[in-house]
Design an enzyme around this catalytic site. Structure first.
Site, short mmCIF file in Angstrom:
data_model
loop_
_atom_site.label_atom_id
_atom_site.label_comp_id
_atom_site.label_asym_id
_atom_site.label_seq_id
_atom_site.Cartn_x
_atom_site.Cartn_y
_atom_site.Cartn_z
N CYS A 190 0.82 -1.22 0.00
CA CYS A 190 0.00 0.00 0.00
C CYS A 190 0.85 1.27 0.00
O CYS A 190 0.33 2.37 -0.15
CB CYS A 190 -0.94 0.00 1.20
SG CYS A 190 -1.70 -1.61 1.46
N CYS A 219 -13.27 1.31 7.97
CA CYS A 219 -12.43 0.72 6.91
C CYS A 219 -12.53 1.55 5.63
O CYS A 219 -13.62 1.95 5.23
CB CYS A 219 -12.89 -0.70 6.60
SG CYS A 219 -13.02 -1.75 8.05
N SER A 220 -11.39 1.74 4.95
CA SER A 220 -11.43 2.38 3.63
C SER A 220 -12.03 1.40 2.64
O SER A 220 -11.92 0.19 2.81
CB SER A 220 -10.03 2.82 3.21
OG SER A 220 -9.14 1.73 3.23
N LYS A 251 -10.24 6.86 3.57
CA LYS A 251 -11.59 6.49 4.01
C LYS A 251 -12.66 7.12 3.11
O LYS A 251 -13.62 6.44 2.73
CB LYS A 251 -11.78 6.98 5.46
CG LYS A 251 -13.16 6.77 6.03
CD LYS A 251 -13.38 5.32 6.35
CE LYS A 251 -14.87 4.98 6.44
NZ LYS A 251 -15.45 4.75 5.12
N HIS A 294 -9.25 3.90 -1.61
CA HIS A 294 -7.85 3.48 -1.46
C HIS A 294 -7.46 2.56 -2.62
O HIS A 294 -7.29 1.36 -2.44
CB HIS A 294 -7.70 2.78 -0.09
CG HIS A 294 -6.33 2.28 0.24
ND1 HIS A 294 -5.18 2.75 -0.35
CD2 HIS A 294 -5.92 1.33 1.14
CE1 HIS A 294 -4.13 2.12 0.15
NE2 HIS A 294 -4.55 1.26 1.06
#
Lengths: 377, 377
Positions: free
Chosen positions: A82, A204-205, A321, A325
């Site tokens: 990431c 959570c994104s 978020k 992502h």
């Protein structure tokens, strides 16, 4: 050091376009923004994490070259989970010693996979022997960190809800965000189902497609923003090898190195794009960067210090978020957003008064990689 | 420009070891060779193509960091298909502007997959829309090129057999080669079954595990070999977009750029490690590098000019055909082999008289990426 001299970004969301298409779109937007063309670019650094499982396509540097036959540019692909985007920018900065202008294109196409397929694919950012075999996927990793943060610092789920609410308040105004124009209330956030306790859906994104591009130049041009520091640090891949579950050593060290390189203190930063893959990551990130003491991030959130109108706006774009992502694109998108802020061109998401110094914080896995970049108007 | 100051390499073959293990082994050997340790290294560039399908493991920079907790180094992974190793060296060279010593580690673990699984995985280096959907896997791509080379230049399969025989003659003597001590006769080569006409089993490099590492330094040390040029060029990913099937434009351009950068003519090169993923690739590579004219490579082979005792030894190590082709390791291994040659430390594979200038030729896919590196004693 070097200058951001052009930025481009696709809409973030579920896109009915291929990786090649969104890479091209972001690239062309950065060209339009900069006034430069492909003949001005010395080398291109592509950031992508999951081209393999998502499109059965690696060798993306040649995929991009196929869109501009005859250009014969040096192009490579960087992958650090990431943090791929931040890492590609770190590498591109090294290349400005050789080339006048280089480009970074981050792209990801997650929607090609089922949700389950994506979870399995993303798990490749975690250790296969320890974490994958135990089912310790990323929501579970960050849930363990949230539990420890709550235990050690009396952080509550309400603090995390405030992080999510802020993200959505900002993303709502950002036309390129996954959750543009989406109204979310604190009640909806509070009622959302548990993913990995204590984290719920709104912690959570989302899974998102998108691409971002920046042009980095050796020399200053009219609209340039200066890169005054870039630090990349790696750490163990698994939380099982760490001493603490409430901090990422790699991020702390990268921040300290970046502040040293820029010769500034954390206090002078005006705006931050922070890797909030989960809401708890924003609290931990604030503490790792050093803008507040360990355990104090929740008070900053409660006091509204990090909203668009606060002392130090964090993720005025909506962050991971709110914007989504798209993994390989994220670190590049953060630099896009800070550049827009420093230019005063962030539209409804613009921070006022006009910021002078901005920082990006990009994390791979659970802190196995951390990249901190500092930019100045 | 910069100096190769340490080299290390695992045995190439079917190894009962993980990617992490072989990366570590190659790294430690390079440390032993150089006299340096991890504290001397500013950054590490990992080259790997198929960690995802082979081990379900990406984020390899953090995997490596896990083997040296507390080091907190900048580490990234580079992927440009079969040219990943050369590309990582190209990037590491850019980094010597910032760091005194950097390391490149190339590694691949192909034996984790079935042969069929590996073929599917390697196909990700080709275009998914045009080539993969048509079943145009790499032996088929190179078979098309061989057919055209035969048609255009009257090259025969006997010429390809001579390339394979030379590779095995050299690999037989190389303790780290996949086919060390394996005796192969021209009759066995001639009788081997067809893979994709006109290519037979002995025209193809094998599926191999292995890792290689090199340390690149800003300054010259006692045993250093100088890197006098490095050129990376990309082209369209698919042969369907090319004008010619008997040459790789990216390799030709990369070679010309490298010779310009080194300020030397092709004629002064004393030894070459060339990307012979298929025997035909060696003939095409010779012509692309410019050591002989298009169509004349077969005569060089027939006259024995490229054997270990010839005018210009090519692949004295055994090349990809004889040593094996652990994809991410290959480009790094080529620099290992040339460095050993220039130091006069290549054992039974040593070229005499002692070479002064060596070249590596590393190709991704069917010429979508080409990296040429030139080294001097």
């Amino acid at each position: 050091m070097a200058y951001i001299n052009g930025i481009g970004k696709t809409k973030f969301g579920i896109l009915n376009k291929s990786l090649a298409q969104i890479m091209y779109e972001a690239m062309m937007k950065a060209f339009d923004d900069s006034g430069l063309g492909i003949s001005d670019i010395g080398a291109i650094f592509i950031s992508n994490f999951l081209g393999g499982p998502c499109e059965n396509q690696l060798h993306l540097n040649a995929v991009l070259a196929s869109l501009m036959p005859g250009a014969f540019k040096p192009i490579v692909r960087i992958e650090t989970a990431c943090a791929s985007g931040g890492s590609a920018i770190w590498q591109a900065l090294l290349a400005t010693n050789k080339f006048d202008n280089v480009m970074v294109i981050g792209a990801e196409k997650l929607s090609s996979l089922s949700t389950e397929g994506t979870t399995t694919a993303i798990a490749m950012a975690g250790d296969r022997q320890v974490d994958q075999s135990a089912g310790l996927i990323f929501p579970a990793n960050y849930a363990l960190m949230a539990q420890q943060h709550m235990r050690k610092y009396k952080t509550t789920h309400y603090d995390l809800e405030l992080v999510a609410l802020k993200a959505h308040e900002n993303a709502k105004l950002n036309p390129l965000a996954h959750f543009f124009e989406k109204e979310i209330t604190i009640d909806e956030i509070r009622r959302s189902p548990v993913v990995a306790s204590p984290l719920t859906v709104y912690d959570c994104s989302p899974l998102t497609d998108g691409a971002s591009a920046v042009i980095i130049s050796k020399n200053r041009y009219e609209h340039s923003v200066e890169v005054i520091a870039s630090a990349l640090v790696t750490d163990t891949i698994s939380l099982t090898q760490r001493d603490s579950l409430t901090s990422f050593p790699a991020a702390k060290i990268a921040a300290r190195k970046a502040f040293d390189e820029a010769n500034i203190a954390p206090e002078v930063v005006d705006v931050i794009e922070l890797h909030d893959c989960f809401t708890i990551a924003e609290l931990i990130g604030m503490e790792d960067i050093g803008i507040c003491k360990p355990g104090e991030s929740k008070e900053w959130i409660q006091e509204g210090k990090t909203t668009r109108y606060g002392d130090l706006p964090i993720n005025p774009s909506g962050g991971l978020k709110g914007c989504g992502h798209p993994i390989g694109a994220t670190g590049v998108s953060q630099v896009y957003e800070i550049t827009a802020q420093l230019r005063g061109e962030a539209g409804k998401n613009q921070v006022v008064p006009s910021p002078e110094i901005g920082l990006t914080h990009n994390i791979g896995g659970v802190g196995g990689t951390a990249v901190i970049t500092i930019l100045r108007k």
